[in-house]
Write a protein that holds these residues in place. Structure first.
Motif, PDB file in Angstrom:
ATOM      1  N   ILE A  66     -44.949 -12.736  21.650  1.00 31.68           N
ATOM      2  CA  ILE A  66     -44.987 -11.999  20.390  1.00 31.68           C
ATOM      3  C   ILE A  66     -43.700 -12.258  19.620  1.00 31.68           C
ATOM      4  CG2 ILE A  66     -46.486 -10.188  21.313  1.00 31.68           C
ATOM      5  CD1 ILE A  66     -44.072  -8.376  21.579  1.00 31.68           C
ATOM      6  N   THR A  81     -50.489 -11.505   9.593  1.00 36.25           N
ATOM      7  CA  THR A  81     -49.555 -12.521   9.114  1.00 36.25           C
ATOM      8  C   THR A  81     -49.301 -12.235   7.646  1.00 36.25           C
ATOM      9  OG1 THR A  81     -49.079 -14.897   9.030  1.00 36.25           O
ATOM     10  CG2 THR A  81     -51.317 -14.231   8.465  1.00 36.25           C
ATOM     11  N   PRO A  97     -50.390 -11.781  17.721  1.00 38.18           N
ATOM     12  CA  PRO A  97     -49.795 -11.275  16.469  1.00 38.18           C
ATOM     13  C   PRO A  97     -49.485  -9.784  16.585  1.00 38.18           C
ATOM     14  CG  PRO A  97     -51.806 -12.528  16.044  1.00 38.18           C
ATOM     15  CD  PRO A  97     -51.765 -12.250  17.512  1.00 38.18           C
ATOM     16  N   THR A  98     -48.440  -9.365  15.904  1.00 38.38           N
ATOM     17  CA  THR A  98     -48.073  -7.947  15.844  1.00 38.38           C
ATOM     18  C   THR A  98     -47.952  -7.526  14.382  1.00 38.38           C
ATOM     19  OG1 THR A  98     -45.731  -8.569  16.050  1.00 38.38           O
ATOM     20  CG2 THR A  98     -46.888  -7.940  18.068  1.00 38.38           C
ATOM     21  N   GLY A 111     -45.910 -10.251  12.723  1.00 36.03           N
ATOM     22  CA  GLY A 111     -46.812 -11.327  12.341  1.00 36.03           C
ATOM     23  C   GLY A 111     -47.196 -12.210  13.506  1.00 36.03           C
ATOM     24  N   THR A 112     -47.666 -13.406  13.184  1.00 42.29           N
ATOM     25  CA  THR A 112     -48.148 -14.343  14.193  1.00 42.29           C
ATOM     26  C   THR A 112     -47.019 -15.275  14.650  1.00 42.29           C
ATOM     27  OG1 THR A 112     -50.366 -14.311  13.228  1.00 42.29           O
ATOM     28  CG2 THR A 112     -49.828 -16.168  14.660  1.00 42.29           C
ATOM     29  N   CYS A 115     -54.778 -18.052  21.168  1.00 49.21           N
ATOM     30  CA  CYS A 115     -54.116 -17.342  20.073  1.00 49.21           C
ATOM     31  C   CYS A 115     -55.060 -16.297  19.501  1.00 49.21           C
ATOM     32  CB  CYS A 115     -53.678 -18.320  18.988  1.00 49.21           C
ATOM     33  SG  CYS A 115     -52.772 -17.535  17.635  1.00 49.21           S
TER      34      CYS A 115
END
Length: 224
Positions: free
Chosen positions: A80, A113, A8-9, A84-85, A108
């Motif tokens: 990525i 998110t 996630p970012t 979000g995820t 994961c």
């Protein structure tokens, strides 16, 4: 050991990147990014020099087999999205499924998110909920809305700013003007906004104040 990492970012605030996510992105052999220009800014901020390749909705189908082979041959890859995820209304499901089918390890990471903070700060029941993502644009939209009008659980939607008025209008029509809902906009960013009220009240608000930015809508379920 070679594997696929789902990383996630941040959905807005760069400080929401985890230490572990940065570490993984520095260590892997390749990063698959939805938009390399967008992700390039994030990687530069955290001084991550790992090679990137584009992986988005328009090319993921034809890339899956080749990527699975790369991982099977020993490559470690991180996936990525822009924010979000991955795989939550974004590319990622196809590659994850293919890796699982080929007994390739998938890990994961937990992280940002959009729908979780929107759900929690809505003030609507969150013990049970259903994630709908984006509604169909045309075909199947009415059928879906008629079905969801009877849903007793809290419902989560994603929406673009230029379609928000249309969607809120449909909620008034299919769910009723008094249905409680919350619209979260620009979560984690400087101008974060959470507007709560009935469908009619929120529609009036955004009719007078056109929205901008990423949007999550939380709708209360039908009362028994």
């Amino acid at each position: 050991m070679a594997k696929l990492y789902i990383v996630p970012t941040p959905i807005g605030n760069l400080k929401d990147m985890t230490f572990r996510a940065v570490e993984i992105l520095k260590e892997v052999d390749l990063i698959l990014a939805e938009d390399t220009r967008t992700s390039g800014k994030l990687l530069k901020h955290y001084e991550i020099g790992t090679q990137m390749h584009s992986h988005h909705m328009h090319n993921e189908h034809r890339m899956v087999d080749n990527l699975v082979q790369k991982i099977a041959n020993g490559m470690t890859i991180a996936l990525i999205s822009d924010a979000g995820t991955p795989a939550i209304s974004d590319p990622g499901y196809l590659l994850t499924r293919a890796c699982v089918e080929h007994n390739i390890e998938v890990e994961c990471l937990p992280g940002a998110t959009a729908f979780v903070p929107a759900l929690v700060n809505s003030g609507l029941p969150n013990d049970k909920f259903v994630f709908e993502g984006f509604l169909p644009v045309k075909k199947g939209r009415q059928t879906r809305l008629l079905l969801l009008a009877e849903e007793p659980r809290t419902i989560i939607f994603y929406e673009s700013p230029h379609k928000l008025i249309k969607t809120l209008t449909h909620f008034c029509e299919y769910f009723g003007e008094d249905r409680p809902l919350s619209v979260s906009r620009e979560l984690t960013k400087l101008y974060e906004e959470n507007i709560r009220g009935t469908a009619k009240e929120v529609l009036e608000h955004y009719t007078n104040k056109p929205p901008k930015g990423e949007i999550v809508i939380i709708v209360g379920g039908k009362k028994g």
